[in-house]
Design a protein around this motif. Structure first.
Motif, PDB file in Angstrom:
ATOM      1  N   ARG A   9       0.815  -1.213   0.000  1.00 18.75           N
ATOM      2  CA  ARG A   9       0.000   0.000   0.000  1.00 18.75           C
ATOM      3  C   ARG A   9       0.849   1.263   0.000  1.00 18.75           C
ATOM      4  N   SER A  10       2.082   1.172   0.385  1.00 19.73           N
ATOM      5  CA  SER A  10       2.946   2.356   0.493  1.00 19.73           C
ATOM      6  C   SER A  10       3.953   2.394  -0.647  1.00 19.73           C
ATOM      7  N   SER A  11       3.450   2.402  -1.867  1.00 19.20           N
ATOM      8  CA  SER A  11       4.333   2.416  -3.024  1.00 19.20           C
ATOM      9  C   SER A  11       4.911   3.809  -3.243  1.00 19.20           C
ATOM     10  N   ASN A  12       5.955   3.870  -4.041  1.00 22.59           N
ATOM     11  CA  ASN A  12       6.554   5.160  -4.389  1.00 22.59           C
ATOM     12  C   ASN A  12       5.550   6.053  -5.111  1.00 22.59           C
ATOM     13  N   LYS A  13       4.760   5.467  -6.005  1.00 21.22           N
ATOM     14  CA  LYS A  13       3.759   6.243  -6.749  1.00 21.22           C
ATOM     15  C   LYS A  13       2.725   6.839  -5.803  1.00 21.22           C
ATOM     16  N   ARG A  14       2.260   6.040  -4.851  1.00 25.23           N
ATOM     17  CA  ARG A  14       1.280   6.523  -3.881  1.00 25.23           C
ATOM     18  C   ARG A  14       1.859   7.665  -3.044  1.00 25.23           C
ATOM     19  N   SER A  15       3.105   7.514  -2.609  1.00 24.78           N
ATOM     20  CA  SER A  15       3.760   8.560  -1.832  1.00 24.78           C
ATOM     21  C   SER A  15       3.904   9.837  -2.647  1.00 24.78           C
ATOM     22  N   LEU A  16       4.251   9.713  -3.913  1.00 27.85           N
ATOM     23  CA  LEU A  16       4.391  10.883  -4.768  1.00 27.85           C
ATOM     24  C   LEU A  16       3.056  11.594  -4.956  1.00 27.85           C
ATOM     25  N   LEU A  17       1.988  10.849  -5.201  1.00 27.91           N
ATOM     26  CA  LEU A  17       0.666  11.455  -5.372  1.00 27.91           C
ATOM     27  C   LEU A  17       0.180  12.124  -4.085  1.00 27.91           C
ATOM     28  N   LYS A  18       0.423  11.482  -2.950  1.00 34.52           N
ATOM     29  CA  LYS A  18       0.062  12.095  -1.663  1.00 34.52           C
ATOM     30  C   LYS A  18       0.868  13.364  -1.431  1.00 34.52           C
ATOM     31  N   THR A  19       2.139  13.330  -1.807  1.00 37.24           N
ATOM     32  CA  THR A  19       2.995  14.503  -1.668  1.00 37.24           C
ATOM     33  C   THR A  19       2.441  15.666  -2.477  1.00 37.24           C
ATOM     34  N   LEU A  20       2.087  15.424  -3.727  1.00 39.56           N
ATOM     35  CA  LEU A  20       1.581  16.478  -4.595  1.00 39.56           C
ATOM     36  C   LEU A  20       0.246  17.034  -4.112  1.00 39.56           C
ATOM     37  N   SER A  21      -0.660  16.163  -3.674  1.00 38.44           N
ATOM     38  CA  SER A  21      -1.964  16.657  -3.207  1.00 38.44           C
ATOM     39  C   SER A  21      -1.815  17.454  -1.913  1.00 38.44           C
ATOM     40  N   TRP A  22      -0.962  16.994  -1.009  1.00 39.87           N
ATOM     41  CA  TRP A  22      -0.749  17.736   0.230  1.00 39.87           C
ATOM     42  C   TRP A  22      -0.070  19.068  -0.037  1.00 39.87           C
ATOM     43  N   ARG A  23       0.933  19.083  -0.906  1.00 39.11           N
ATOM     44  CA  ARG A  23       1.648  20.321  -1.207  1.00 39.11           C
ATOM     45  C   ARG A  23       0.709  21.358  -1.806  1.00 39.11           C
ATOM     46  N   THR A  24      -0.204  20.930  -2.667  1.00 39.12           N
ATOM     47  CA  THR A  24      -1.167  21.857  -3.259  1.00 39.12           C
ATOM     48  C   THR A  24      -2.018  22.501  -2.172  1.00 39.12           C
ATOM     49  N   THR A  25      -2.559  21.682  -1.284  1.00 36.89           N
ATOM     50  CA  THR A  25      -3.386  22.187  -0.190  1.00 36.89           C
ATOM     51  C   THR A  25      -2.594  23.111   0.729  1.00 36.89           C
ATOM     52  N   ALA A  26      -1.426  22.682   1.142  1.00 35.28           N
ATOM     53  CA  ALA A  26      -0.615  23.460   2.074  1.00 35.28           C
ATOM     54  C   ALA A  26      -0.109  24.756   1.444  1.00 35.28           C
ATOM     55  N   SER A  27       0.199  24.738   0.158  1.00 36.41           N
ATOM     56  CA  SER A  27       0.712  25.930  -0.501  1.00 36.41           C
ATOM     57  C   SER A  27      -0.374  26.983  -0.690  1.00 36.41           C
ATOM     58  N   ILE A  28      -1.586  26.560  -0.947  1.00 35.54           N
ATOM     59  CA  ILE A  28      -2.707  27.505  -1.004  1.00 35.54           C
ATOM     60  C   ILE A  28      -2.870  28.168   0.354  1.00 35.54           C
ATOM     61  N   ASP A  29      -2.762  27.385   1.408  1.00 34.73           N
ATOM     62  CA  ASP A  29      -2.845  27.914   2.767  1.00 34.73           C
ATOM     63  C   ASP A  29      -1.729  28.933   3.018  1.00 34.73           C
ATOM     64  N   THR A  30      -0.501  28.585   2.660  1.00 39.31           N
ATOM     65  CA  THR A  30       0.634  29.492   2.846  1.00 39.31           C
ATOM     66  C   THR A  30       0.444  30.780   2.060  1.00 39.31           C
ATOM     67  N   PHE A  31      -0.011  30.659   0.813  1.00 42.82           N
ATOM     68  CA  PHE A  31      -0.253  31.838  -0.012  1.00 42.82           C
ATOM     69  C   PHE A  31      -1.273  32.770   0.649  1.00 42.82           C
ATOM     70  N   LEU A  32      -2.380  32.210   1.107  1.00 44.39           N
ATOM     71  CA  LEU A  32      -3.425  33.031   1.723  1.00 44.39           C
ATOM     72  C   LEU A  32      -2.948  33.704   3.011  1.00 44.39           C
ATOM     73  N   ILE A  33      -2.222  32.970   3.840  1.00 44.54           N
ATOM     74  CA  ILE A  33      -1.691  33.557   5.076  1.00 44.54           C
ATOM     75  C   ILE A  33      -0.681  34.654   4.758  1.00 44.54           C
ATOM     76  N   ALA A  34       0.241  34.391   3.822  1.00 40.85           N
ATOM     77  CA  ALA A  34       1.254  35.383   3.465  1.00 40.85           C
ATOM     78  C   ALA A  34       0.609  36.624   2.858  1.00 40.85           C
ATOM     79  N   TRP A  35      -0.411  36.445   2.042  1.00 37.71           N
ATOM     80  CA  TRP A  35      -1.128  37.573   1.447  1.00 37.71           C
ATOM     81  C   TRP A  35      -1.801  38.399   2.546  1.00 37.71           C
ATOM     82  N   PHE A  36      -2.431  37.697   3.486  1.00 40.10           N
ATOM     83  CA  PHE A  36      -3.102  38.380   4.592  1.00 40.10           C
ATOM     84  C   PHE A  36      -2.108  39.167   5.447  1.00 40.10           C
TER      85      PHE A  36
END
Length: 72
Positions: A9-36
């Motif tokens: 269940r913990s394949s490299n592909k799965r880790s990469l996809l989880k990384t990308l989805s989390w980074r997208t969410t977290a980066s939107i959060d960072t952008f909004l906080i930094a803008w504020f």
């Protein structure tokens, strides 16, 4: 207790996809906080971009290490 163990269940592909989805969410959060905080969307974007580049690598490495740790 065997700590390092490979799981299908913990394949490299799965880790990469989880990384990308989390980074997208977290980066939107960072952008909004930094803008504020700065009042400038361009500054928010610059901060978020720097954060994206470094944290993608760190999160992927963190995920791969945890994929091999068995706490049971």
């Amino acid at each position: 207790m065997q700590v390092w163990k490979t799981r299908a269940r913990s394949s490299n592909k799965r880790s990469l996809l989880k990384t990308l989805s989390w980074r997208t969410t977290a980066s939107i959060d960072t952008f909004l906080i930094a803008w504020f905080v700065t009042g400038a969307p361009l500054a928010g974007g610059a901060i978020a971009l720097g954060e994206i580049l470094t944290k993608l690598v760190w999160y992927y490495l963190h995920e791969r290490i945890w994929a091999h740790i068995d706490l049971e």
